[in-house]
Design a protein around this motif. Structure first.
Motif, mmCIF file in Angstrom:
data_model
loop_
_atom_site.group_PDB
_atom_site.id
_atom_site.type_symbol
_atom_site.label_atom_id
_atom_site.label_comp_id
_atom_site.label_asym_id
_atom_site.label_seq_id
_atom_site.Cartn_x
_atom_site.Cartn_y
_atom_site.Cartn_z
ATOM 1 N N UNK A 40 0.872 -1.177 0.000
ATOM 2 C CA UNK A 40 0.000 0.000 0.000
ATOM 3 C C UNK A 40 0.903 1.219 0.000
ATOM 4 N N UNK A 41 0.652 2.143 -0.917
ATOM 5 C CA UNK A 41 1.451 3.358 -0.997
ATOM 6 C C UNK A 41 0.536 4.560 -0.834
ATOM 7 N N UNK A 42 0.969 5.476 0.026
ATOM 8 C CA UNK A 42 0.275 6.749 0.201
ATOM 9 C C UNK A 42 1.265 7.860 -0.133
ATOM 10 N N UNK A 43 0.786 8.922 -0.745
ATOM 11 C CA UNK A 43 1.647 10.057 -1.049
ATOM 12 C C UNK A 43 1.193 11.273 -0.244
ATOM 13 N N UNK A 44 2.145 12.115 0.067
ATOM 14 C CA UNK A 44 1.832 13.367 0.749
ATOM 15 C C UNK A 44 2.592 14.483 0.047
ATOM 16 N N UNK A 45 1.844 15.360 -0.616
ATOM 17 C CA UNK A 45 2.438 16.477 -1.343
ATOM 18 C C UNK A 45 2.806 17.610 -0.393
ATOM 19 N N UNK A 46 3.711 18.465 -0.862
ATOM 20 C CA UNK A 46 4.046 19.679 -0.124
ATOM 21 C C UNK A 46 2.780 20.528 -0.001
ATOM 22 N N UNK A 47 2.618 21.154 1.145
ATOM 23 C CA UNK A 47 1.416 21.950 1.403
ATOM 24 C C UNK A 47 1.679 23.448 1.218
ATOM 25 N N UNK A 48 2.784 23.939 1.740
ATOM 26 C CA UNK A 48 3.104 25.365 1.683
ATOM 27 C C UNK A 48 3.879 25.729 0.425
ATOM 28 N N UNK A 49 4.634 24.810 -0.096
ATOM 29 C CA UNK A 49 5.422 25.022 -1.318
ATOM 30 C C UNK A 49 4.645 24.456 -2.500
ATOM 31 N N UNK A 50 4.915 24.950 -3.710
ATOM 32 C CA UNK A 50 4.296 24.313 -4.873
ATOM 33 C C UNK A 50 4.801 22.869 -5.002
ATOM 34 N N UNK A 51 3.883 21.952 -5.180
ATOM 35 C CA UNK A 51 4.258 20.547 -5.314
ATOM 36 C C UNK A 51 4.749 20.299 -6.729
ATOM 37 N N UNK A 52 5.982 19.793 -6.834
ATOM 38 C CA UNK A 52 6.565 19.522 -8.148
ATOM 39 C C UNK A 52 6.884 18.047 -8.342
ATOM 40 N N UNK A 53 7.223 17.389 -7.257
ATOM 41 C CA UNK A 53 7.677 15.996 -7.325
ATOM 42 C C UNK A 53 6.678 15.101 -8.035
ATOM 43 N N UNK A 54 5.406 15.213 -7.688
ATOM 44 C CA UNK A 54 4.413 14.281 -8.209
ATOM 45 C C UNK A 54 3.952 14.621 -9.626
ATOM 46 N N UNK A 55 4.399 15.770 -10.144
ATOM 47 C CA UNK A 55 4.172 16.078 -11.553
ATOM 48 C C UNK A 55 5.195 15.353 -12.417
ATOM 49 N N UNK A 56 6.365 15.085 -11.817
ATOM 50 C CA UNK A 56 7.488 14.473 -12.544
ATOM 51 C C UNK A 56 7.554 12.969 -12.304
ATOM 52 N N UNK A 57 7.366 12.573 -11.057
ATOM 53 C CA UNK A 57 7.575 11.186 -10.632
ATOM 54 C C UNK A 57 6.485 10.256 -11.165
ATOM 55 N N UNK A 114 7.514 3.655 -9.363
ATOM 56 C CA UNK A 114 7.941 3.506 -7.962
ATOM 57 C C UNK A 114 7.313 2.258 -7.367
ATOM 58 N N UNK A 115 6.035 2.063 -7.621
ATOM 59 C CA UNK A 115 5.337 0.863 -7.129
ATOM 60 C C UNK A 115 5.997 -0.401 -7.675
ATOM 61 N N UNK A 116 6.314 -0.401 -8.960
ATOM 62 C CA UNK A 116 6.965 -1.561 -9.573
ATOM 63 C C UNK A 116 8.345 -1.810 -8.974
ATOM 64 N N UNK A 117 9.083 -0.736 -8.673
ATOM 65 C CA UNK A 117 10.395 -0.886 -8.022
ATOM 66 C C UNK A 117 10.248 -1.538 -6.647
ATOM 67 N N UNK A 118 9.215 -1.140 -5.926
ATOM 68 C CA UNK A 118 8.992 -1.728 -4.591
ATOM 69 C C UNK A 118 8.616 -3.202 -4.698
ATOM 70 N N UNK A 119 7.764 -3.526 -5.640
ATOM 71 C CA UNK A 119 7.370 -4.924 -5.818
ATOM 72 C C UNK A 119 8.533 -5.767 -6.324
#
Length: 175
Positions: free
Chosen positions: A68-85, A90-95
């Motif tokens: 099970x994977x949960x994500x938490x985006x930046x709240x005060x800063x503009x979130x950029x990671x999840x636009x790129x990632x 990532x899920x496949x790498x974990x499996x």
């Protein structure tokens, strides 16, 4: 009178030192440095059920995990990671590292993928703003939390996440 004052001061110093040692020894997470991959970034780990670690490792080797994977985006800063990632990658790498369970009695792996928020007013130190995010791996056997670790990743695009996932597996298997 001087002896009494010396005794009271000495006792006070011993009491303060004892409290400081106790506080350090009982912190909920301990910074890990036992593996080479721990030296590359910040890692915290904690064993909750020492008696279950060996069985957890064997079960993961033979059956894999329910992931099970949960994500938490930046709240005060503009979130950029999840636009790129690519979260599916990532899920496949974990499996790939931990295996994909096919039976109901396999351990559960809950992962939080957190994007650092350098503009968070709670982040007071320069060091708290340097990392790109972290991964928290929580390994459960049934309803019981057996082992938990947190590992920072430094690349703003998450390019080092695959390496941190491998370190998480190495950390568990080296217990």
């Amino acid at each position: 009178m001087l002896k009494k004052l010396g005794f009271v001061l000495g006792f006070g110093v011993i009491l303060l030192l004892s409290h400081a040692i106790y506080t350090q020894a009982t912190k909920s997470g301990c910074r890990a440095m036992r593996l080479e991959c721990h030296k590359e970034t910040v890692v915290f780990e904690r064993i909750y059920l020492q008696d279950e670690v060996k069985a957890l490792k064997e079960t993961i080797r033979s059956k894999g995990v329910f992931l099970e994977i949960e994500t938490q985006k930046a709240h005060y800063s503009p979130s950029k990671l999840f636009e790129i990632l690519d979260l599916e990658a990532v899920r496949n790498d974990m499996l790939k590292e931990f295996g994909n369970a096919s039976s109901q009695d396999a351990p559960r792996l809950y992962v939080l993928l957190y994007e650092n928020d350098p503009l968070d007013p709670g982040k007071k130190t320069k060091e708290a703003k340097l990392y790109a995010g972290y991964l928290v791996f929580s390994f459960y056997k049934g309803a019981d939390l057996v082992y938990k670790m947190q590992i920072d990743f430094m690349d703003k695009e998450g390019q080092d996440i695959t390496k941190r996932i491998a370190c998480a597996k190495e950390s568990l298997m080296a217990l």
